[in-house]
Write a protein that holds these residues in place. Structure first.
Motif, PDB file in Angstrom:
ATOM      1  N   ASP A  60       0.852  -1.181   0.000  1.00 36.23           N
ATOM      2  CA  ASP A  60       0.000   0.000   0.000  1.00 36.23           C
ATOM      3  C   ASP A  60       0.896   1.242   0.000  1.00 36.23           C
ATOM      4  O   ASP A  60       1.740   1.391   0.888  1.00 36.23           O
ATOM      5  N   PRO A  61       0.732   2.153  -0.964  1.00 35.76           N
ATOM      6  CA  PRO A  61       1.593   3.337  -1.022  1.00 35.76           C
ATOM      7  C   PRO A  61       1.536   4.187   0.243  1.00 35.76           C
ATOM      8  O   PRO A  61       2.546   4.746   0.653  1.00 35.76           O
ATOM      9  N   SER A  62       0.365   4.259   0.893  1.00 29.88           N
ATOM     10  CA  SER A  62       0.272   5.060   2.110  1.00 29.88           C
ATOM     11  C   SER A  62       1.082   4.419   3.235  1.00 29.88           C
ATOM     12  O   SER A  62       1.680   5.118   4.054  1.00 29.88           O
ATOM     13  N   LEU A  63       1.126   3.091   3.257  1.00 33.42           N
ATOM     14  CA  LEU A  63       1.940   2.417   4.266  1.00 33.42           C
ATOM     15  C   LEU A  63       3.424   2.622   3.988  1.00 33.42           C
ATOM     16  O   LEU A  63       4.216   2.787   4.917  1.00 33.42           O
ATOM     17  N   GLU A  64       3.790   2.614   2.712  1.00 33.65           N
ATOM     18  CA  GLU A  64       5.185   2.874   2.349  1.00 33.65           C
ATOM     19  C   GLU A  64       5.590   4.282   2.781  1.00 33.65           C
ATOM     20  O   GLU A  64       6.687   4.492   3.300  1.00 33.65           O
ATOM     21  N   GLN A  65       4.702   5.242   2.592  1.00 29.08           N
ATOM     22  CA  GLN A  65       4.983   6.619   2.977  1.00 29.08           C
ATOM     23  C   GLN A  65       5.110   6.729   4.494  1.00 29.08           C
ATOM     24  O   GLN A  65       6.012   7.389   4.999  1.00 29.08           O
ATOM     25  N   ARG A  66       4.223   6.075   5.212  1.00 35.97           N
ATOM     26  CA  ARG A  66       4.275   6.102   6.681  1.00 35.97           C
ATOM     27  C   ARG A  66       5.561   5.468   7.186  1.00 35.97           C
ATOM     28  O   ARG A  66       6.189   5.973   8.126  1.00 35.97           O
ATOM     29  N   LEU A  67       5.973   4.370   6.561  1.00 36.85           N
ATOM     30  CA  LEU A  67       7.219   3.716   6.943  1.00 36.85           C
ATOM     31  C   LEU A  67       8.404   4.652   6.728  1.00 36.85           C
ATOM     32  O   LEU A  67       9.291   4.757   7.581  1.00 36.85           O
ATOM     33  N   ALA A  68       8.424   5.361   5.601  1.00 38.03           N
ATOM     34  CA  ALA A  68       9.505   6.305   5.326  1.00 38.03           C
ATOM     35  C   ALA A  68       9.539   7.423   6.370  1.00 38.03           C
ATOM     36  O   ALA A  68      10.617   7.813   6.839  1.00 38.03           O
TER      37      ALA A  68
END
Length: 99
Positions: A61-69
């Motif tokens: 999920d792109p939003s999860l990738e962003q949150r991880l970053a």
């Protein structure tokens, strides 16, 4: 054979045959004109994603990738601050007359 698209059911059937010991990778490659590398990629997909393999759920999920970053950046910032505070404390303690 480049360009072929295999269904999720086909991929899972191939993985079940390999993992169940019914057929070897080489046998399945010959029978279905597949490359061993392709079967290896499918096997890794199943190992990583389990039941969600070969579905849209398997894609991150792109939003999860962003949150991880964001969390990684925050962790890096905290680590840097921690290092600075440790050095400051060591300098303070090394001064004569302080404890």
């Amino acid at each position: 054979m480049p360009g072929r698209i295999h269904s999720r059911e086909f991929k899972l059937d191939i993985m079940n045959q390999v993992n169940g010991g019914q057929k070897t990778t080489a046998q399945l490659c010959r029978e279905h004109a597949l490359s061993p590398g392709l079967i290896h990629r499918w096997r890794k997909e199943v190992e990583v994603h389990g039941e969600a393999a070969f579905t849209d759920q398997a894609k991150p999920d792109p939003s999860l990738e962003q949150r991880l970053a964001e969390l990684e950046r925050f962790c890096g910032q905290l680590s840097l601050e921690n290092t600075i505070l440790k050095k400051s404390l060591a300098t303070y303690r090394s001064r004569p007359g302080t404890k």
